[in-house]
Design a protein around this motif. Structure first.
Motif, short mmCIF file in Angstrom:
data_model
loop_
_atom_site.label_atom_id
_atom_site.label_comp_id
_atom_site.label_asym_id
_atom_site.label_seq_id
_atom_site.Cartn_x
_atom_site.Cartn_y
_atom_site.Cartn_z
N LEU A 99 0.87 -1.17 0.00
CA LEU A 99 0.00 0.00 0.00
C LEU A 99 0.91 1.23 0.00
O LEU A 99 1.51 1.58 1.02
CB LEU A 99 -0.91 0.00 1.24
N GLY A 100 1.03 1.83 -1.17
CA GLY A 100 1.89 3.00 -1.30
C GLY A 100 1.38 4.19 -0.51
O GLY A 100 0.18 4.32 -0.26
N ALA A 101 2.29 5.06 -0.12
CA ALA A 101 1.94 6.22 0.71
C ALA A 101 0.94 7.14 0.03
O ALA A 101 0.11 7.76 0.70
CB ALA A 101 3.20 6.98 1.09
N ALA A 102 0.98 7.24 -1.30
CA ALA A 102 0.05 8.12 -2.00
C ALA A 102 -1.40 7.70 -1.77
O ALA A 102 -2.31 8.52 -1.91
CB ALA A 102 0.37 8.17 -3.49
N CYS A 103 -1.63 6.45 -1.39
CA CYS A 103 -2.99 5.99 -1.08
C CYS A 103 -3.54 6.72 0.14
O CYS A 103 -4.75 6.75 0.35
CB CYS A 103 -3.01 4.49 -0.85
N GLY A 104 -2.67 7.33 0.90
CA GLY A 104 -3.11 8.12 2.05
C GLY A 104 -4.01 9.27 1.63
O GLY A 104 -4.82 9.75 2.43
N ILE A 105 -3.90 9.71 0.39
CA ILE A 105 -4.78 10.78 -0.10
C ILE A 105 -6.23 10.30 -0.07
O ILE A 105 -7.13 11.08 0.25
CB ILE A 105 -4.35 11.23 -1.51
N GLU A 106 -6.48 9.04 -0.39
CA GLU A 106 -7.85 8.50 -0.32
C GLU A 106 -8.36 8.48 1.12
O GLU A 106 -9.53 8.76 1.36
CB GLU A 106 -7.93 7.11 -0.94
N TYR A 107 -7.50 8.17 2.06
CA TYR A 107 -7.90 8.22 3.47
C TYR A 107 -8.33 9.65 3.82
O TYR A 107 -9.36 9.86 4.47
CB TYR A 107 -6.76 7.77 4.38
N ALA A 108 -7.55 10.62 3.39
CA ALA A 108 -7.89 12.02 3.66
C ALA A 108 -9.18 12.42 2.96
O ALA A 108 -10.01 13.13 3.53
CB ALA A 108 -6.74 12.92 3.23
N ALA A 109 -9.36 11.96 1.72
CA ALA A 109 -10.58 12.29 0.97
C ALA A 109 -11.82 11.74 1.68
O ALA A 109 -12.85 12.40 1.73
CB ALA A 109 -10.48 11.76 -0.45
N GLN A 110 -11.70 10.55 2.24
CA GLN A 110 -12.84 10.00 2.98
C GLN A 110 -13.11 10.80 4.25
O GLN A 110 -14.27 11.02 4.61
CB GLN A 110 -12.63 8.52 3.27
N ALA A 111 -12.07 11.28 4.90
CA ALA A 111 -12.27 12.13 6.08
C ALA A 111 -12.98 13.42 5.68
O ALA A 111 -13.89 13.89 6.38
CB ALA A 111 -10.94 12.44 6.75
N MET A 112 -12.60 13.99 4.53
CA MET A 112 -13.27 15.19 4.03
C MET A 112 -14.73 14.91 3.73
O MET A 112 -15.61 15.73 4.02
CB MET A 112 -12.57 15.70 2.78
N VAL A 124 1.41 18.13 -2.19
CA VAL A 124 1.48 16.87 -1.45
C VAL A 124 2.93 16.50 -1.24
O VAL A 124 3.74 16.51 -2.17
CB VAL A 124 0.74 15.74 -2.21
N GLU A 125 3.26 16.19 -0.01
CA GLU A 125 4.60 15.72 0.35
C GLU A 125 4.47 14.40 1.08
O GLU A 125 3.72 14.30 2.05
CB GLU A 125 5.32 16.75 1.21
N LEU A 126 5.18 13.40 0.60
CA LEU A 126 5.18 12.07 1.21
C LEU A 126 6.45 11.91 2.01
O LEU A 126 7.55 12.10 1.49
CB LEU A 126 5.11 10.99 0.13
N ALA A 127 6.32 11.53 3.27
CA ALA A 127 7.48 11.33 4.13
C ALA A 127 7.89 9.86 4.22
O ALA A 127 8.95 9.54 4.76
CB ALA A 127 7.20 11.88 5.53
N VAL A 128 7.04 8.96 3.70
CA VAL A 128 7.31 7.53 3.70
C VAL A 128 6.96 6.98 2.32
O VAL A 128 6.30 7.65 1.53
CB VAL A 128 6.50 6.78 4.79
N HIS A 174 1.32 8.71 11.93
CA HIS A 174 1.43 7.38 12.54
C HIS A 174 2.27 7.54 13.79
O HIS A 174 3.42 7.97 13.71
CB HIS A 174 2.10 6.40 11.57
N ALA A 175 1.67 7.25 14.95
CA ALA A 175 2.38 7.37 16.23
C ALA A 175 3.02 8.76 16.37
O ALA A 175 4.13 8.89 16.86
CB ALA A 175 3.42 6.26 16.38
N GLY A 176 2.31 9.78 15.91
CA GLY A 176 2.78 11.16 16.03
C GLY A 176 3.74 11.61 14.93
O GLY A 176 4.10 12.78 14.88
N ALA A 177 4.15 10.69 14.06
CA ALA A 177 5.07 11.05 12.97
C ALA A 177 4.27 11.38 11.71
O ALA A 177 3.35 10.64 11.33
CB ALA A 177 6.03 9.90 12.69
N LEU A 178 4.64 12.46 11.05
CA LEU A 178 3.97 12.87 9.82
C LEU A 178 4.31 11.92 8.68
O LEU A 178 5.48 11.64 8.42
CB LEU A 178 4.40 14.30 9.46
N LEU A 179 3.27 11.42 8.00
CA LEU A 179 3.45 10.51 6.86
C LEU A 179 3.30 11.24 5.54
O LEU A 179 4.04 10.99 4.60
CB LEU A 179 2.42 9.38 6.92
N LEU A 180 2.29 12.09 5.46
CA LEU A 180 2.05 12.87 4.25
C LEU A 180 1.15 14.04 4.59
O LEU A 180 0.44 14.02 5.60
CB LEU A 180 1.45 12.02 3.13
#
Length: 145
Positions: free
Chosen positions: A51-64, A89-93, A125-131
């Motif tokens: 599961l690539g980090a860019a998929c995190g955008i979909e998590y955010a879109a669902q929150a929106m 968009v900046e990916l840290a992982v 994740h655990a306080g660390a920024l992922l994206l």
């Protein structure tokens, strides 16, 4: 706090595609959700067994989407929204599926009107920024509008 069934009742994403487990807090300007579906082997966004980090955008879109539904007038039919663009968009992982703890998903409404909304989002994740980044959402027209 809302659990997954209450989230699924407010957004078009159903079954495994409803990625969020809960809404922890929300107000007129922001929402904080939590998810553990990034660890699921049957996550519908996985490709090549990851599961690539860019998929995190979909998590955010669902929150929106949940945020918009929570802000809608009582008994109003939900208005579908479309992710019109994402910017800065900046990916840290590189990936999300190897993270052991829950994801914290945050979205903050920066501006908007009846048809367009601009959000800033971030995943941790655990306080660390992922994206993090910004997203423009275009709301579907209502009848008579």
């Amino acid at each position: 706090m809302l659990e997954q069934a209450a989230i699924a009742a407010r957004i078009p994403h159903q079954g495994r595609m409803c990625l969020l487990d809960s809404v922890l807090t929300w107000d007129e300007a922001s929402i904080h959700c939590r998810a553990t579906s990034h660890r699921a082997a049957d996550n519908p966004l996985r490709t090549a067994d990851r599961l690539g980090a860019a998929c995190g955008i979909e998590y955010a879109a669902q929150a929106m989407a949940v945020h918009g539904a929570l802000l809608a007038p009582a008994k109003a039919a939900p208005r579908p929204g479309y992710l019109a663009s994402v910017r800065s968009v900046e990916l840290a992982v590189e990936r999300l599926d190897d993270l052991a703890q829950a994801l914290d998903v945050y979205a903050e409404r920066l501006s908007g009107d009846a048809n367009n909304v601009l959000y800033e989002f971030r995943l941790e994740h655990a306080g660390a920024l992922l994206l993090h980044g910004r997203a423009a959402v275009l709301l579907a027209a209502t009848e008579g509008a």
